[in-house]
Design an enzyme around this catalytic site. Structure first.
Site, PDB file in Angstrom:
ATOM      1  N   HIS A 162       0.845  -1.188   0.088  1.00 17.42           N
ATOM      2  CA  HIS A 162      -0.091   0.042   0.038  1.00 17.42           C
ATOM      3  C   HIS A 162       0.982   1.185   0.063  1.00 17.42           C
ATOM      4  O   HIS A 162       2.094   1.407   0.605  1.00 17.42           O
ATOM      5  CB  HIS A 162      -1.053  -0.139   1.243  1.00 17.42           C
ATOM      6  CG  HIS A 162      -0.353  -0.051   2.551  1.00 17.42           C
ATOM      7  ND1 HIS A 162       0.052   1.228   3.170  1.00 17.42           N
ATOM      8  CD2 HIS A 162       0.039  -1.025   3.357  1.00 17.42           C
ATOM      9  CE1 HIS A 162       0.308   1.007   4.190  1.00 17.42           C
ATOM     10  NE2 HIS A 162       0.461  -0.598   4.375  1.00 17.42           N
ATOM     11  N   ASP A 180       6.364   1.798   6.098  1.00 18.82           N
ATOM     12  CA  ASP A 180       5.088   1.225   6.244  1.00 18.82           C
ATOM     13  C   ASP A 180       4.321   2.213   5.209  1.00 18.82           C
ATOM     14  O   ASP A 180       3.949   3.261   5.477  1.00 18.82           O
ATOM     15  CB  ASP A 180       4.612   1.153   7.583  1.00 18.82           C
ATOM     16  CG  ASP A 180       3.079   0.826   7.438  1.00 18.82           C
ATOM     17  OD1 ASP A 180       2.622   0.314   6.422  1.00 18.82           O
ATOM     18  OD2 ASP A 180       2.771   0.960   8.553  1.00 18.82           O
ATOM     19  N   GLU A 195      -5.204   1.364   2.851  1.00 19.60           N
ATOM     20  CA  GLU A 195      -4.715   0.048   3.856  1.00 19.60           C
ATOM     21  C   GLU A 195      -4.819   0.645   5.343  1.00 19.60           C
ATOM     22  O   GLU A 195      -5.585   0.142   6.260  1.00 19.60           O
ATOM     23  CB  GLU A 195      -3.479  -0.466   3.588  1.00 19.60           C
ATOM     24  CG  GLU A 195      -3.335  -1.713   4.274  1.00 19.60           C
ATOM     25  CD  GLU A 195      -2.533  -1.734   5.652  1.00 19.60           C
ATOM     26  OE1 GLU A 195      -2.730  -2.590   6.523  1.00 19.60           O
ATOM     27  OE2 GLU A 195      -2.207  -0.501   6.189  1.00 19.60           O
ATOM     28  N   GLU A 196      -4.125   2.021   5.536  1.00 18.68           N
ATOM     29  CA  GLU A 196      -4.343   2.333   7.039  1.00 18.68           C
ATOM     30  C   GLU A 196      -5.545   2.511   7.519  1.00 18.68           C
ATOM     31  O   GLU A 196      -5.656   2.787   8.896  1.00 18.68           O
ATOM     32  CB  GLU A 196      -3.409   3.596   6.828  1.00 18.68           C
ATOM     33  CG  GLU A 196      -1.770   3.275   6.678  1.00 18.68           C
ATOM     34  CD  GLU A 196      -1.203   2.646   7.593  1.00 18.68           C
ATOM     35  OE1 GLU A 196      -1.393   2.343   8.523  1.00 18.68           O
ATOM     36  OE2 GLU A 196       0.192   2.244   7.575  1.00 18.68           O
ATOM     37  N   ASP A 218       3.824  -6.348   3.653  1.00 22.36           N
ATOM     38  CA  ASP A 218       3.687  -5.302   4.316  1.00 22.36           C
ATOM     39  C   ASP A 218       4.849  -5.357   5.471  1.00 22.36           C
ATOM     40  O   ASP A 218       5.207  -6.470   5.652  1.00 22.36           O
ATOM     41  CB  ASP A 218       2.242  -4.956   4.870  1.00 22.36           C
ATOM     42  CG  ASP A 218       1.943  -3.719   5.249  1.00 22.36           C
ATOM     43  OD1 ASP A 218       2.819  -2.719   5.679  1.00 22.36           O
ATOM     44  OD2 ASP A 218       0.570  -3.407   5.350  1.00 22.36           O
ATOM     45  N   HIS A 272       4.886   3.541  12.270  1.00 18.37           N
ATOM     46  CA  HIS A 272       4.192   4.611  12.558  1.00 18.37           C
ATOM     47  C   HIS A 272       4.623   5.706  13.405  1.00 18.37           C
ATOM     48  O   HIS A 272       3.803   6.495  14.171  1.00 18.37           O
ATOM     49  CB  HIS A 272       2.586   4.180  13.262  1.00 18.37           C
ATOM     50  CG  HIS A 272       1.904   3.220  12.282  1.00 18.37           C
ATOM     51  ND1 HIS A 272       0.445   3.022  12.553  1.00 18.37           N
ATOM     52  CD2 HIS A 272       2.250   2.841  11.065  1.00 18.37           C
ATOM     53  CE1 HIS A 272       0.017   2.076  11.447  1.00 18.37           C
ATOM     54  NE2 HIS A 272       1.043   2.083  10.773  1.00 18.37           N
TER      55      HIS A 272
HETATM   56 ZN    ZN Z   1       1.510  -1.157   6.501  1.00 26.59          ZN
END
Ligand code: ZN
Length: 352
Positions: A71, A188, A222-223, A243, A323
Site C-alpha cells: 500500500h 510502512d 490500507e491504513e 507489508d 508509525h
Molecule cells: Zn502497512
C-alpha cells in the site's frame, strides 16, 4: 537470484515515494506516479474506483492466479478546526500516537491546490511560558499546527485558503546511512511498494516468464482498513500482502531479515501457504524470521473479511518504530526482494 535486488535503484525509488505526500484519502498524486512508472515499463494495469492500481503479468498458467499487494497510503491528518488563535486543530488519519508527530514539519494541502507549511506542536510548547509543558497529555486538544504564515485569528487562516477537511501530511525526513540504514516516515508500506515495483521492472526487463498470471495490487486505503479488499480477480488462489514486520520486545522480526507473519490481530494466516514461504526462504538461503504481530491487520486479512476465498499470507521488511520514526536496513529489503522473486517464480503451494 543475486541481481534481483538493485540497492541503488531501490533506495532511489523509495526516496521518491516517501517524498510524495499520500495520507489515506489523498493518494491521487502517488497513484499517478505509480501509473506512469508502470506505463513506462509497458505493463498493463487498471485503476479501481477507489483509486488502487492493479498491474497484471500474464503467466504460463492463466487459470490459477496469484496476487501480491502493497500500500502507498500513509498516516496523516486532516484539519479538524480552525482555531481562534490562528492555528489549526487536527484529526488523525490512521493509527499513531500524537507524540510520534510532535515537533514534525508538515504541509497543509488546501482545496485550491496550495501547499502551506507548518509545524505540529503542543499549544504549550514554550518552556519560558508554560511550566507544565512536559507533563501535559499529547492529544488533539493540546496538539495544534503553527502555520508558517501571518495568521493571528481564524479569519486570517481562512483567508489563505485553509479550511476544515484539508489534508495534512508529515515530512518523511528520508535519510540513508553509510551503514545501510534507511530512516524515514512511511517506510510502512512504501518500502514494500518499492520492492513490488522493482520486481515488476526486473521481470519485464529480464523477460522472465512467470508460472502463473500474477497481479500486483498497489492499494491506497490500507491504513484505514479497506485497501486491497475489493476487485480481487476471481481466479486468484493465493493472496500475499507485502507489508512491514513489527519489531519490539518479544518479537522475532528485525531490520536485517524478511519477516513472515504467522498470525496477527485478525487471526492466523493460511498455514500451508505461510510454511510454503518459510520453506522457500530456507531453500533459497534467504534470512527470514517467522513472527506474530500483536496489534496488526493487513490488506490480506481485509480481503478475507470482505469474503474472498483465497489463501492469504503476509511478509515484508522489518520496520523499527512503526508509525513513528521508522527505520530499516538494506539487508531486510534485499531479503524481502529475494523472497518475492523466489515466490512469483515458484510452483503453487496447492499443487504440491
Ligand atoms: Zn502497512
Amino acid at each position: 537470484m543475486k541481481n534481483v535486488f538493485n540497492e541503488k535503484n531501490t533506495i532511489d525509488l523509495l526516496g521518491q515515494l516517501v517524498n510524495i505526500p499520500s495520507p489515506s484519502g489523498y493518494t491521487k498524486t502517488i497513484m499517478q506516479f505509480i501509473g506512469s512508472y508502470l506505463h513506462d515499463l509497458g505493463i498493463e494495469y487498471k485503476q479501481t474506483n477507489k483509486g488502487a492500481i492493479i498491474a497484471t503479468i500474464k503467466g504460463e498458467n492463466d487459470s490459477s492466479h496469484r496476487l501480491l499487494t502493497a500500500h502507498t497510503d500513509t498516516l496523516g491528518a486532516m484539519v479538524k478546526e480552525v482555531k481562534a488563535n490562528g492555528r489549526i486543530k487536527l484529526t488523525m488519519i490512521g493509527g499513531f500516537r500524537w507524540n510520534a508527530v510532535e515537533g514534525e514539519y508538515c504541509t497543509i494541502h488546501t482545496a485550491d491546490g496550495k501547499k502551506i507549511r507548518g509545524t505540529i506542536l503542543m499549544h504549550e510548547t514554550t518552556v519560558h511560558v508554560y511550566k507544565e509543558a512536559g507533563d501535559l497529555k499529547r492529544d488533539e486538544n493540546h496538539i495544534e499546527v503553527r502555520i508558517d504564515e501571518k495568521c493571528f485569528n481564524a479569519e486570517d487562516v481562512r483567508k489563505i485558503g485553509i479550511e476544515v477537511g484539508d489534508f495534512v501530511s508529515f515530512d518523511p525526513r528520508f535519510e540513508t546511512t553509510e551503514s545501510g540504514f534507511i530512516k524515514s516516515r512511511h517506510l510502512d508500506d512504501k518500502a514494500s511498494t518499492t520492492l513490488l515495483l522493482q520486481l515488476v521492472k526486473f521481470i519485464k526487463e529480464q523477460n522472465i516468464s512467470l508460472p502463473y498470471t500474477t497481479h500486483f495490487y498497489i492499494s491506497n486505503n490500507e491504513e484505514i482498513g479497506y485497501g486491497g479488499n475489493s476487485n480481487v480477480p476471481e481466479q486468484v488462489v493465493e493472496y500475499i500482502a507485502v507489508d512491514m514486520g513489527a519489531i519490539g520486545d518479544g518479537q522475532s522480526s528485525d531490520e536485517y531479515t524478511v519477516s513472515i507473519c504467522a498470525k496477527d490481530s485478525s487471526g492466523p494466516y493460511h498455514y500451508e501457504l505461510t510454511h510454503y514461504l518459510v520453506n522457500l526462504a530456507k531453500t533459497n538461503g534467504i534470512q527470514y524470521k517467522l513472527d506474530i504481530y500483536p496489534y496488526y491487520g493487513s490488506d490480506a486479512s481485509a480481503a478475507i473479511r470482505a469474503g474472498y476465498d483465497v489463501k492469504h499470507a503476509l511478509f515484508g521488511p522489518g520496520i523499527e518504530a512503526s508509525h513513528a520514526y521508522e527505520r530499516t536496513h538494506v539487508d531486510s529489503l534485499k531479503a524481502t526482494a529475494e523472497l518475492l522473486f523466489a515466490y512469483v517464480t515458484s510452483p503453487m503451494d496447492s499443487e504440491d
